[in-house]
Design a protein around this motif. Structure first.
Motif, PDB file in Angstrom:
ATOM      1  N   ILE A 226     -69.004  48.268  27.005  1.00 30.24           N
ATOM      2  CA  ILE A 226     -68.971  46.965  26.349  1.00 30.24           C
ATOM      3  C   ILE A 226     -68.624  47.194  24.880  1.00 30.24           C
ATOM      4  O   ILE A 226     -69.299  47.974  24.191  1.00 30.24           O
ATOM      5  CB  ILE A 226     -70.316  46.241  26.483  1.00 30.24           C
ATOM      6  N   PHE A 227     -67.590  46.521  24.381  1.00 26.62           N
ATOM      7  CA  PHE A 227     -67.117  46.694  23.019  1.00 26.62           C
ATOM      8  C   PHE A 227     -67.409  45.431  22.229  1.00 26.62           C
ATOM      9  O   PHE A 227     -67.157  44.319  22.691  1.00 26.62           O
ATOM     10  CB  PHE A 227     -65.623  46.989  23.008  1.00 26.62           C
ATOM     11  N   VAL A 228     -67.931  45.623  21.032  1.00 29.74           N
ATOM     12  CA  VAL A 228     -68.373  44.503  20.208  1.00 29.74           C
ATOM     13  C   VAL A 228     -67.722  44.607  18.832  1.00 29.74           C
ATOM     14  O   VAL A 228     -67.743  45.680  18.211  1.00 29.74           O
ATOM     15  CB  VAL A 228     -69.909  44.491  20.065  1.00 29.74           C
ATOM     16  N   GLU A 232     -68.575  39.059  16.102  1.00 28.91           N
ATOM     17  CA  GLU A 232     -69.060  38.390  17.303  1.00 28.91           C
ATOM     18  C   GLU A 232     -70.480  37.884  17.086  1.00 28.91           C
ATOM     19  O   GLU A 232     -71.291  38.540  16.428  1.00 28.91           O
ATOM     20  CB  GLU A 232     -68.988  39.329  18.501  1.00 28.91           C
ATOM     21  N   LYS A 233     -70.779  36.748  17.681  1.00 33.43           N
ATOM     22  CA  LYS A 233     -72.051  36.077  17.419  1.00 33.43           C
ATOM     23  C   LYS A 233     -73.223  36.739  18.128  1.00 33.43           C
ATOM     24  O   LYS A 233     -74.341  36.774  17.607  1.00 33.43           O
ATOM     25  CB  LYS A 233     -71.955  34.612  17.824  1.00 33.43           C
ATOM     26  N   SER A 234     -73.008  37.246  19.305  1.00 34.16           N
ATOM     27  CA  SER A 234     -74.117  37.817  20.076  1.00 34.16           C
ATOM     28  C   SER A 234     -73.807  39.258  20.448  1.00 34.16           C
ATOM     29  O   SER A 234     -72.657  39.699  20.419  1.00 34.16           O
ATOM     30  CB  SER A 234     -74.359  36.995  21.341  1.00 34.16           C
ATOM     31  N   ILE A 235     -74.853  39.959  20.817  1.00 33.58           N
ATOM     32  CA  ILE A 235     -74.708  41.357  21.235  1.00 33.58           C
ATOM     33  C   ILE A 235     -75.272  41.488  22.645  1.00 33.58           C
ATOM     34  O   ILE A 235     -76.167  40.749  23.045  1.00 33.58           O
ATOM     35  CB  ILE A 235     -75.400  42.317  20.247  1.00 33.58           C
ATOM     36  N   PRO A 236     -74.761  42.443  23.429  1.00 34.01           N
ATOM     37  CA  PRO A 236     -75.228  42.594  24.818  1.00 34.01           C
ATOM     38  C   PRO A 236     -76.638  43.165  24.873  1.00 34.01           C
ATOM     39  O   PRO A 236     -77.051  43.973  24.036  1.00 34.01           O
ATOM     40  CB  PRO A 236     -74.202  43.547  25.428  1.00 34.01           C
ATOM     41  N   THR A 237     -77.367  42.750  25.859  1.00 34.12           N
ATOM     42  CA  THR A 237     -78.744  43.227  26.051  1.00 34.12           C
ATOM     43  C   THR A 237     -78.889  44.177  27.226  1.00 34.12           C
ATOM     44  O   THR A 237     -79.934  44.821  27.370  1.00 34.12           O
ATOM     45  CB  THR A 237     -79.680  42.024  26.262  1.00 34.12           C
ATOM     46  N   LEU A 296     -76.341  53.005  28.578  1.00 31.98           N
ATOM     47  CA  LEU A 296     -77.477  52.890  27.671  1.00 31.98           C
ATOM     48  C   LEU A 296     -77.158  52.170  26.367  1.00 31.98           C
ATOM     49  O   LEU A 296     -78.086  51.788  25.641  1.00 31.98           O
ATOM     50  CB  LEU A 296     -78.031  54.285  27.337  1.00 31.98           C
ATOM     51  N   ALA A 297     -75.869  52.016  26.016  1.00 34.10           N
ATOM     52  CA  ALA A 297     -75.540  51.447  24.711  1.00 34.10           C
ATOM     53  C   ALA A 297     -74.183  50.766  24.762  1.00 34.10           C
ATOM     54  O   ALA A 297     -73.397  50.970  25.693  1.00 34.10           O
ATOM     55  CB  ALA A 297     -75.547  52.545  23.642  1.00 34.10           C
ATOM     56  N   TYR A 298     -73.935  49.941  23.739  1.00 32.52           N
ATOM     57  CA  TYR A 298     -72.621  49.324  23.590  1.00 32.52           C
ATOM     58  C   TYR A 298     -71.916  49.932  22.376  1.00 32.52           C
ATOM     59  O   TYR A 298     -72.552  50.570  21.530  1.00 32.52           O
ATOM     60  CB  TYR A 298     -72.734  47.799  23.455  1.00 32.52           C
ATOM     61  N   TYR A 299     -70.618  49.716  22.298  1.00 37.78           N
ATOM     62  CA  TYR A 299     -69.775  50.390  21.307  1.00 37.78           C
ATOM     63  C   TYR A 299     -69.300  49.390  20.262  1.00 37.78           C
ATOM     64  O   TYR A 299     -68.760  48.330  20.594  1.00 37.78           O
ATOM     65  CB  TYR A 299     -68.580  51.029  22.015  1.00 37.78           C
ATOM     66  N   MET A 300     -69.516  49.724  18.968  1.00 33.25           N
ATOM     67  CA  MET A 300     -69.073  48.864  17.872  1.00 33.25           C
ATOM     68  C   MET A 300     -67.640  49.234  17.481  1.00 33.25           C
ATOM     69  O   MET A 300     -67.345  50.402  17.209  1.00 33.25           O
ATOM     70  CB  MET A 300     -69.992  49.026  16.668  1.00 33.25           C
ATOM     71  N   ARG A 311     -77.881  50.827  20.751  1.00 34.27           N
ATOM     72  CA  ARG A 311     -78.776  50.554  21.874  1.00 34.27           C
ATOM     73  C   ARG A 311     -78.697  49.076  22.272  1.00 34.27           C
ATOM     74  O   ARG A 311     -78.590  48.187  21.419  1.00 34.27           O
ATOM     75  CB  ARG A 311     -80.210  50.903  21.481  1.00 34.27           C
ATOM     76  N   PHE A 312     -78.719  48.820  23.550  1.00 40.61           N
ATOM     77  CA  PHE A 312     -78.640  47.450  24.042  1.00 40.61           C
ATOM     78  C   PHE A 312     -79.793  46.616  23.467  1.00 40.61           C
ATOM     79  O   PHE A 312     -80.953  47.062  23.447  1.00 40.61           O
ATOM     80  CB  PHE A 312     -78.682  47.419  25.569  1.00 40.61           C
ATOM     81  N   GLY A 313     -79.457  45.413  23.025  1.00 42.15           N
ATOM     82  CA  GLY A 313     -80.444  44.509  22.477  1.00 42.15           C
ATOM     83  C   GLY A 313     -80.707  44.670  20.997  1.00 42.15           C
ATOM     84  O   GLY A 313     -81.405  43.842  20.398  1.00 42.15           O
ATOM     85  N   TYR A 314     -80.156  45.705  20.364  1.00 44.95           N
ATOM     86  CA  TYR A 314     -80.373  45.943  18.938  1.00 44.95           C
ATOM     87  C   TYR A 314     -79.157  45.452  18.164  1.00 44.95           C
ATOM     88  O   TYR A 314     -78.029  45.866  18.429  1.00 44.95           O
ATOM     89  CB  TYR A 314     -80.616  47.427  18.668  1.00 44.95           C
ATOM     90  N   ASP A 315     -79.387  44.570  17.190  1.00 45.68           N
ATOM     91  CA  ASP A 315     -78.311  44.008  16.378  1.00 45.68           C
ATOM     92  C   ASP A 315     -78.457  44.523  14.951  1.00 45.68           C
ATOM     93  O   ASP A 315     -79.339  44.070  14.194  1.00 45.68           O
ATOM     94  CB  ASP A 315     -78.366  42.483  16.387  1.00 45.68           C
ATOM     95  N   PRO A 316     -77.647  45.476  14.518  1.00 46.92           N
ATOM     96  CA  PRO A 316     -77.789  46.029  13.154  1.00 46.92           C
ATOM     97  C   PRO A 316     -77.435  45.011  12.073  1.00 46.92           C
ATOM     98  O   PRO A 316     -77.831  45.194  10.919  1.00 46.92           O
ATOM     99  CB  PRO A 316     -76.825  47.217  13.155  1.00 46.92           C
TER     100      PRO A 316
END
Length: 506
Positions: A226-228, A232-237, A296-300, A311-316
Motif C-alpha cells: 500500500i503506497f501513501v 492523502e487524508k487517511s492512512i491504512p490500518t 506489516l507496514a505501508y510505504y510513504m 506501521r499500519f495505523g500510525y500517521d506521522p
C-alpha cells in the motif's frame, strides 16, 4: 560485406621440429606424420596480404601481438590505417582450437607423365585462433571542406610528429573534434521497437496538450504493498487481503516465522523504519522481505518520510514525536575545497555508467566486482548502511538517513531546537524548522572532510585527475532527482539511495 581472409600463423613458443615425409604418394594413398611440440597462434586476417610487414603493422606489430596473446581478456585490434591515430580498429575474437599447420609441396617434372612427388611436414600445433567476425566501425578522417568544395587534409596540422617550435602551435587550424567511438558493439543486434508508452495518472491530458511529461509507466508487480502520498487524508490500518494470503503462503519455514516476530517487535519499538535498517536488524532473505513488509507496514511515497515503511495505523503527520523518524537525503559533496576531487572520491560509487566492457575486451559472464555486484546469498546489511557516527565514512555516495540514526550530539541539538513547539507538519521539512536539512548536510559534509584529510598522508596533495572528454563528472544514479515509483527490485550492491529504496521492493 564479404571479405577474403588470409591466415597468419605466428609462434609464441618453439620447441622441437616436426619430421619430414619425403616420398612419392599415389592418388588415394595415406601417410603417417609425427607431431611436433611447436605451439602456434593463428590469425585469420580479413584481407589479402601483399606485404607481410604492412600486415603486421596493421595489428600493432609482433610486440602488440605478444601483449594481446598474453592477456586472454583482450581482443586483437586491427587498424587498416595504422599511422592514423583516429582510425577505429576492427576487433578479433580469441578462440581455442586444435588445428595443425601443414606444409605440403607437390613437385612434378615438366613434360613428365610420371606421378608427382609430394612432400609434407607438420610445422606446429595451433591452440589459439583469432577471428575477425565483427563489423568495422565508422571511420572519421581529419579533413576540412574548403569553400570551393575541395577537401584538405589536417593530419599535418593536428598531429605532432616531432618537437615543434612555438610557430607550429600558433597556426590557425579548423576545428576538428573526432568522436571517441561510434558504437560499443561490433556485432548486429536485433532492436525491438516498442510503441509509445502511456503514463499513469492523468497523463492523457498532458498528451493532448502536447506537454513533454515523463511519468512512471511500468506495470505494478503483484506484491500487494500500500503506497501513501503525503497529501492523502487517511492512512491504512491493515494490509491488503492479498498481502496476507501471499505471506502466509510463503512463510513455510521456522526462520520465516521468527523473522515475522522480530519485525513486529521492531515496529512496536519504532513505528517507522527504512528498508536498510530492517535488513540490518532482521535476518531474512530479500525475497521474503518483499512479502513481509507489505504485511506489516505501508510505504510513504512523498513528504519527509518518503521511502520509509510506516506501521499500519500510525500517521506521522499528526504525531510531532515522528520528527526523529524523518528522512535526510545526503549526498557526498565533490570539490577541492572538500579535500578531494571527483576521481579522488574516498567512497566508491554503487553503480556507474562506465562499468562496462569496452569493445576491445571480452565480457565474461557471471563476473562480479566489488564496486557493483554482490552475491545473491548476502542478506545482511552493515550498521553503517543506515547509521552515521562521528569519524565514520558512509559506504556510498548517496545515503538516506533517518534523523534518529544520526548519532552525533551536534546534529541532535539542531533537530531538537523546536522540541515541544511543533505546530505544523510541512511536506518539505516535516516537524523540523525550515532549513534544518541543509544545516544537517553541512555538518555531515564537514565531518566527512575531516575524516578524509586525516586518512590522507600529509605528503600527498590532492590532485584532480584528468577526465576524458565526454564523461560526466558524476554518476547518473547520484545526480538524478528523486524518482518515485510504486515498485522496485533488489539492487545489485547496497540499498542506500532513495531511488533504489523505492525500486527495491517490487
Amino acid at each position: 560485406m564479404t571479405v577474403n581472409s588470409t591466415t597468419l600463423v605466428t609462434e609464441p613458443v618453439s620447441e622441437g621440429n616436426g619430421k619430414l615425409l619425403d616420398a612419392p604418394l599415389a592418388s588415394g594413398s595415406t601417410a603417417t606424420l609425427s607431431l611436433t611440440d611447436k605451439k602456434l597462434v593463428c590469425v585469420e586476417y580479413p584481407g589479402f596480404v601483399i606485404s607481410v610487414d604492412n600486415m603486421l603493422d596493421s595489428v600493432g606489430g609482433e610486440q602488440a601481438l605478444t601483449k594481446t596473446y598474453a592477456d586472454s581478456s583482450k581482443r586483437l585490434e586491427l587498424r587498416f590505417r595504422p599511422k592514423d591515430p583516429y582510425c577505429h580498429p576492427v576487433c578479433g575474437n580469441r578462440y581455442s582450437s586444435n588445428n595443425l599447420l601443414l606444409r605440403v609441396c607437390r613437385r612434378k617434372r615438366k613434360g613428365s607423365s610420371g606421378e608427382a612427388h609430394i612432400t609434407m611436414e607438420i610445422l606446429g600445433l595451433i591452440g589459439t585462433t583469432y577471428k575477425f567476425q565483427g563489423m568495422a566501425d565508422f571511420q572519421y578522417l581529419a579533413m576540412h571542406n574548403e569553400p570551393d568544395g575541395s577537401k584538405v587534409s589536417l593530419y599535418d596540422k593536428v598531429i605532432l610528429r616531432k618537437p615543434e617550435k612555438k610557430e607550429f602551435f600558433d597556426l590557425s587550424v579548423p576545428l576538428f573534434l573526432p568522436p571517441p567511438l561510434f558504437s560499443r558493439l561490433d556485432g548486429p543486434v536485433d532492436y525491438f521497437y516498442r510503441p509509445d508508452s502511456m503514463h499513469r495518472e492523468g497523463n492523457m491530458q498532458s498528451l493532448l496538450l502536447n506537454e513533454n511529461l515523463i511519468g512512471p509507466n511500468r506495470a505494478r508487480r503483484p506484491h500487494n504493498a500500500i503506497f501513501v502520498n503525503f497529501d492523502e487524508k487517511s492512512i491504512p490500518t491493515e494490509p491488503l487481503e492479498a498481502a496476507k494470503i501471499n505471506w502466509k503462503k510463503n512463510s513455510i519455514h521456522h526462520s520465516d516465522i521468527k523473522a515475522e516476530e522480530e519485525m513486529r517487535k521492531l515496529f512496536e519499538r519504532r513505528p517507522i523504519w527504512s528498508r536498510n535498517a530492517v535488513k540490518a536488524n532482521v535476518d531474512i532473505h530479500p525475497e521474503k522481505l518483499k512479502l513481509l513488509l507489505p504485511y506489516l507496514a505501508y510505504y510513504m511515497l512523498t513528504g519527509p518520510w518518503r521511502s520509509l515503511w510506516v506501521r499500519f495505523g500510525y500517521d506521522p503527520r499528526t504525531n510531532p514525536e515522528a520528527k526523529i523518524y524523518q528522512v535526510l537525503d545526503f549526498r557526498i559533496r565533490c570539490g577541492m575545497k572538500h579535500g578531494y576531487g571527483v576521481n579522488d572520491m574516498p567512497v566508491k560509487a554503487k553503480r556507474s555508467a562506465y562499468h562496462y566492457c569496452l569493445p576491445t575486451t571480452v565480457n565474461k559472464a557471471g563476473e562480479r566486482t566489488e564496486e557493483g555486484f554482490l552475491p545473491d546469498d548476502i542478506t545482511c546489511v552493515h550498521i553503517s548502511a543506515y547509521v552515521f557516527r562521528e569519524g565514520m565514512l558512509p559506504p556510498y555516495r548517496q545515503m538516506l538517513y533517518q534523523l534518529c540514526d544520526l548519532d552525533v550530539e551536534q546534529i541532535k541539538g539542531i533537530i531538537q531546537r523546536n522540541d515541544g513547539k511543533e505546530e505544523v507538519c510541512d511536506e518539505r521539512d516535516g516537524w523540523c524548522l525550515p532549513q534544518t536539512a541543509d544545516d544537517l548536510r553541512d555538518i555531515i559534509s564537514s565531518m566527512i572532510t575531516q575524516v578524509v584529510r586525516a586518512k590522507r598522508p600529509a605528503s600527498s596533495s590532492p590532485k584532480l585527475k584528468p577526465v576524458r572528454a565526454g564523461r560526466k563528472m558524476e554518476e547518473s544514479d547520484e545526480d538524478d532527482e528523486e524518482e518515485y515509483d510504486d515498485e522496485y527490485k533488489p539492487s545489485e550492491g547496497s540499498e542506500n539511495e532513495m531511488e533504489t529504496e523505492m525500486l527495491d521492493y517490487m
